[in-house]
Design a protein around this motif. Structure first.
Motif, PDB file in Angstrom:
ATOM      1  N   THR A  90     -17.198 -14.857  43.009  1.00  9.97           N
ATOM      2  CA  THR A  90     -16.995 -13.731  42.086  1.00  9.97           C
ATOM      3  C   THR A  90     -18.553 -13.110  42.131  1.00  9.97           C
ATOM      4  N   SER A  99     -11.446  -8.372  42.369  1.00 11.21           N
ATOM      5  CA  SER A  99     -11.884  -9.591  42.212  1.00 11.21           C
ATOM      6  C   SER A  99     -11.608  -9.906  40.598  1.00 11.21           C
ATOM      7  N   GLU A 100     -12.013  -9.129  39.687  1.00 13.41           N
ATOM      8  CA  GLU A 100     -11.667  -9.424  38.428  1.00 13.41           C
ATOM      9  C   GLU A 100     -10.333  -9.946  37.995  1.00 13.41           C
ATOM     10  N   GLU A 104      -9.532 -13.351  39.506  1.00 11.41           N
ATOM     11  CA  GLU A 104     -10.553 -14.268  38.745  1.00 11.41           C
ATOM     12  C   GLU A 104      -9.520 -14.552  37.443  1.00 11.41           C
ATOM     13  N   HIS A 139     -21.689  -8.929  37.789  1.00  5.31           N
ATOM     14  CA  HIS A 139     -20.282  -8.850  38.146  1.00  5.31           C
ATOM     15  C   HIS A 139     -19.145  -9.220  36.574  1.00  5.31           C
ATOM     16  N   LEU A 174     -17.833 -11.237  45.799  1.00 12.30           N
ATOM     17  CA  LEU A 174     -16.540 -10.634  45.771  1.00 12.30           C
ATOM     18  C   LEU A 174     -15.686 -11.135  47.064  1.00 12.30           C
ATOM     19  N   PRO A 188     -19.385 -17.219  37.269  1.00 12.00           N
ATOM     20  CA  PRO A 188     -19.355 -16.685  38.400  1.00 12.00           C
ATOM     21  C   PRO A 188     -20.056 -17.327  39.612  1.00 12.00           C
TER      22      PRO A 188
END
Length: 225
Positions: free
Chosen positions: A137, A156-157, A160, A24, A140, A124
């Protein structure tokens, strides 16, 4: 988190890209020194994987140039097994670590996590927390007060990025550069769509955290009073 791979062995670069994407990370890969330098100077990356022997411009020159420009992005050098003088020189020029080819995937991932930790990022596998939210992460999954739901990757990104920056305002331009890349065709409405998705999911979880719009500037995480 976004990683730049500068590696002229195209098959290796593609393999590394796939490995990191499965973890990820967002990944860009380039195959010559000048393009690597141009990308590194953008300042959008959280970590560089940098081969030493490159066409156009060698990795040592890239490393020295970005450090001279005040860019402190962690750099892990990819070196041939016998290049001990290069490893020493690389560390002296400001590299954070090196990995000798051929290398173990697990070792490389561990060194990436260690370099990001030294930088002060939350990697992550550690998960991210902000007030009543916890974001894993790797899976997710977003958790709040015992309730859980799964995000899509871009959600999620984006979350984050906001959680990592805590209560600092993040502009749409920064979001596009981090999530899609500085040469992407993504536009502001791409960001707005994912912000809308995240707001609905925070409301569903009854979180005290909200994504506030700072007009003309960007977005920030805040706690509802």
């Amino acid at each position: 988190m976004r990683i730049l791979i500068v590696e002229d062995e195209i098959n290796l670069a593609e393999a590394l890209s796939q490995i990191l994407k499965k973890q990820h990370y967002s990944v860009d890969a380039v195959h010559d020194g000048q393009e690597g330098l141009d990308n590194a100077l953008s300042g959008i990356y959280d970590l560089l994987l940098l081969d030493i022997m490159l066409p156009g411009m060698d990795g040592m020159t890239i490393l020295k140039t970005i450090r001279a420009q005040g860019i402190h992005t962690p750099v892990i050098l990819l070196t041939a097994k016998g290049e001990i003088p290069d490893r020493i020189a690389g560390l002296d020029y400001g590299a954070d670590d090196y990995v000798a080819k051929p290398f173990s995937t697990d070792e490389l991932l561990a060194r990436i996590r260690a370099a990001l930790r030294r930088k002060g990022e939350i990697v992550p596998e550690d998960g991210l927390r902000f007030e009543d939210l916890e974001l894993n992460t790797s899976t997710l999954k977003l958790t709040c007060k015992g309730k859980e739901l799964k995000l899509i990757l871009k959600e999620s990104e984006l979350l984050e990025l906001l959680m990592t920056r805590k209560q600092s305002v993040t502009s749409k331009e920064q979001m596009i550069e981090k999530l899609w890349g500085f040469d992407s065709d993504a536009e502001h409405n791409n960001v707005e769509v994912y912000i809308s998705f995240l707001r609905k999911k925070l409301a569903f979880l009854h979180s005290s955290v909200k994504i506030s719009t700072i007009r003309g500037v960007g977005y920030v995480l805040e706690v509802s009073s």
